[in-house]
Design a protein around this motif. Structure first.
Motif, PDB file in Angstrom:
ATOM      1  N   LEU A  29       0.825  -1.204   0.000  1.00 42.22           N
ATOM      2  CA  LEU A  29       0.000   0.000   0.000  1.00 42.22           C
ATOM      3  C   LEU A  29       0.857   1.251   0.000  1.00 42.22           C
ATOM      4  N   PHE A  30       1.834   1.307   0.889  1.00 47.92           N
ATOM      5  CA  PHE A  30       2.620   2.530   1.006  1.00 47.92           C
ATOM      6  C   PHE A  30       3.719   2.624  -0.050  1.00 47.92           C
ATOM      7  N   SER A  31       4.100   1.498  -0.633  1.00 48.12           N
ATOM      8  CA  SER A  31       4.981   1.558  -1.796  1.00 48.12           C
ATOM      9  C   SER A  31       4.249   2.226  -2.947  1.00 48.12           C
ATOM     10  N   ALA A  32       3.003   1.796  -3.188  1.00 46.40           N
ATOM     11  CA  ALA A  32       2.188   2.399  -4.237  1.00 46.40           C
ATOM     12  C   ALA A  32       1.894   3.861  -3.925  1.00 46.40           C
ATOM     13  N   TYR A  33       1.686   4.151  -2.649  1.00 48.01           N
ATOM     14  CA  TYR A  33       1.393   5.518  -2.206  1.00 48.01           C
ATOM     15  C   TYR A  33       2.530   6.462  -2.574  1.00 48.01           C
ATOM     16  N   TYR A  34       3.755   6.091  -2.228  1.00 49.07           N
ATOM     17  CA  TYR A  34       4.886   6.983  -2.516  1.00 49.07           C
ATOM     18  C   TYR A  34       5.306   6.924  -3.976  1.00 49.07           C
ATOM     19  N   LEU A  35       5.068   5.806  -4.633  1.00 47.65           N
ATOM     20  CA  LEU A  35       5.319   5.772  -6.073  1.00 47.65           C
ATOM     21  C   LEU A  35       4.375   6.730  -6.781  1.00 47.65           C
ATOM     22  N   GLY A  36       3.129   6.787  -6.329  1.00 48.24           N
ATOM     23  CA  GLY A  36       2.174   7.733  -6.902  1.00 48.24           C
ATOM     24  C   GLY A  36       2.612   9.170  -6.702  1.00 48.24           C
ATOM     25  N   PHE A  37       3.120   9.496  -5.514  1.00 47.38           N
ATOM     26  CA  PHE A  37       3.606  10.855  -5.261  1.00 47.38           C
ATOM     27  C   PHE A  37       4.850  11.156  -6.089  1.00 47.38           C
ATOM     28  N   THR A  38       5.679  10.136  -6.316  1.00 46.07           N
ATOM     29  CA  THR A  38       6.868  10.333  -7.146  1.00 46.07           C
ATOM     30  C   THR A  38       6.481  10.676  -8.578  1.00 46.07           C
ATOM     31  N   VAL A  39       5.529   9.928  -9.120  1.00 46.87           N
ATOM     32  CA  VAL A  39       5.060  10.193 -10.484  1.00 46.87           C
ATOM     33  C   VAL A  39       4.416  11.581 -10.556  1.00 46.87           C
ATOM     34  N   LEU A  40       3.613  11.916  -9.555  1.00 48.00           N
ATOM     35  CA  LEU A  40       2.967  13.232  -9.526  1.00 48.00           C
ATOM     36  C   LEU A  40       4.000  14.345  -9.498  1.00 48.00           C
ATOM     37  N   ALA A  41       5.025  14.187  -8.674  1.00 50.84           N
ATOM     38  CA  ALA A  41       6.079  15.198  -8.589  1.00 50.84           C
ATOM     39  C   ALA A  41       6.822  15.334  -9.913  1.00 50.84           C
ATOM     40  N   ALA A  42       7.112  14.200 -10.551  1.00 47.82           N
ATOM     41  CA  ALA A  42       7.810  14.240 -11.839  1.00 47.82           C
ATOM     42  C   ALA A  42       6.981  14.953 -12.896  1.00 47.82           C
ATOM     43  N   LEU A  43       5.678  14.773 -12.848  1.00 45.88           N
ATOM     44  CA  LEU A  43       4.803  15.437 -13.816  1.00 45.88           C
ATOM     45  C   LEU A  43       4.682  16.932 -13.515  1.00 45.88           C
ATOM     46  N   LEU A  44       4.512  17.266 -12.253  1.00 45.17           N
ATOM     47  CA  LEU A  44       4.346  18.670 -11.879  1.00 45.17           C
ATOM     48  C   LEU A  44       5.600  19.495 -12.145  1.00 45.17           C
ATOM     49  N   PHE A  45       6.762  18.853 -11.967  1.00 47.85           N
ATOM     50  CA  PHE A  45       8.011  19.598 -12.094  1.00 47.85           C
ATOM     51  C   PHE A  45       8.820  19.165 -13.316  1.00 47.85           C
ATOM     52  N   GLN A  46       8.134  18.657 -14.319  1.00 45.53           N
ATOM     53  CA  GLN A  46       8.838  18.213 -15.520  1.00 45.53           C
ATOM     54  C   GLN A  46       9.527  19.375 -16.228  1.00 45.53           C
ATOM     55  N   HIS A  47       9.002  20.599 -16.051  1.00 45.43           N
ATOM     56  CA  HIS A  47       9.640  21.764 -16.665  1.00 45.43           C
ATOM     57  C   HIS A  47      11.017  22.013 -16.063  1.00 45.43           C
ATOM     58  N   ARG A  48      11.251  21.544 -14.847  1.00 45.50           N
ATOM     59  CA  ARG A  48      12.587  21.638 -14.232  1.00 45.50           C
ATOM     60  C   ARG A  48      13.413  20.404 -14.587  1.00 45.50           C
ATOM     61  N   LEU A  49      12.826  19.251 -14.418  1.00 47.86           N
ATOM     62  CA  LEU A  49      13.563  17.997 -14.544  1.00 47.86           C
ATOM     63  C   LEU A  49      14.055  17.759 -15.963  1.00 47.86           C
TER      64      LEU A  49
END
Length: 235
Positions: free
Chosen positions: A54-74
């Motif tokens: 559950l929490f692996s999926a939870y933080y993987l989801g936040f990782t993907v969200l962060a990568a999408l939100l900050f793709q202009h930086r990354l």
């Protein structure tokens, strides 16, 4: 009309960075708050051990969200060469610690442990599966911060001072989690030291992202070993 999604550093030099910084803070805080809300709602004494998938999926989801939100930086990041061997070395460190070293450590004597000790005190191999995803999420946010201030023209040592202060203050907030002063002190000091060197790792070091992740993960290795040694009945 200029929106957040299209706003560039050139439009308003400080508008986009300010928005990004606020979003990093919100995302980091929401992820932490959400973890405890889910854990308490499910009645889990130790979230990572009791519900690792559950929490692996939870933080993987936040990782993907962060990568999408900050793709202009990354997407502007141009790291120095990254090889397979350093990645395998970090994976090997994780495997050796969780499967060989951790089970061989002396048992923690709860009679000498602090009252309501942190969850990681009871960590086993399963615990470090979701923990690895949490660290990955934090690494994406850390990289975004470094790239953000680099884009503003800050030099690497200047960014190091800033990230050392930010990470130190963030971990200093552990005082509100009812943990011991010694626990807060060692995590805060480690965070300051890590923050001071992480910009150099990510911007000016070969395999910098891998080294940064390995160092971040390695702290929990060192601290877990230290905790088992000082809180065992044979200490």
């Amino acid at each position: 009309m200029t929106t957040w999604a299209t706003l560039s550093d050139g439009d308003r030099p400080y508008a986009r960075p300010i928005i990004d910084i606020l979003m990093i803070g919100v995302l980091w805080s929401v992820s932490s708050f959400g973890y405890y809300e889910i854990k308490d709602a499910a009645g889990l004494p130790n979230g990572y051990k009791d519900a690792p998938l559950l929490f692996s999926a939870y933080y993987l989801g936040f990782t993907v969200l962060a990568a999408l939100l900050f793709q202009h930086r990354l997407r502007k990041w141009q790291p120095l060469a990254h090889g397979v061997l350093p990645i395998l070395a970090v994976i090997g460190m994780m495997a050796v610690f969780t499967l060989v070293v951790l089970p061989a450590l002396p048992e923690i004597d709860l009679s000498i442990a602090p009252l309501d000790p942190p969850e990681f005190v009871f960590a086993n191999a399963v615990y470090y599966v979701p923990k690895s995803f949490e660290i990955l999420f934090q690494q994406v946010l850390i990289l975004t911060i470094v790239l953000l201030f680099s884009a503003l023209g800050w030099q690497t040592p200047q960014i190091g001072v800033l990230t050392a202060i930010l990470f130190g203050l963030f971990h200093l907030s552990l005082i509100f989690n009812d943990v011991t002063a010694f626990y807060v002190a060692r995590f805060t000091i480690a965070a300051i030291c890590f923050g001071a060197i992480v910009p150099s790792l990510m911007l000016a070091t070969h395999n910098g992202a891998t080294l940064s992740y390995g160092l971040h993960w390695g702290f929990y290795v060192a601290d877990n070993i230290f905790t088992h040694l000082i809180l065992s009945s044979s200490s």
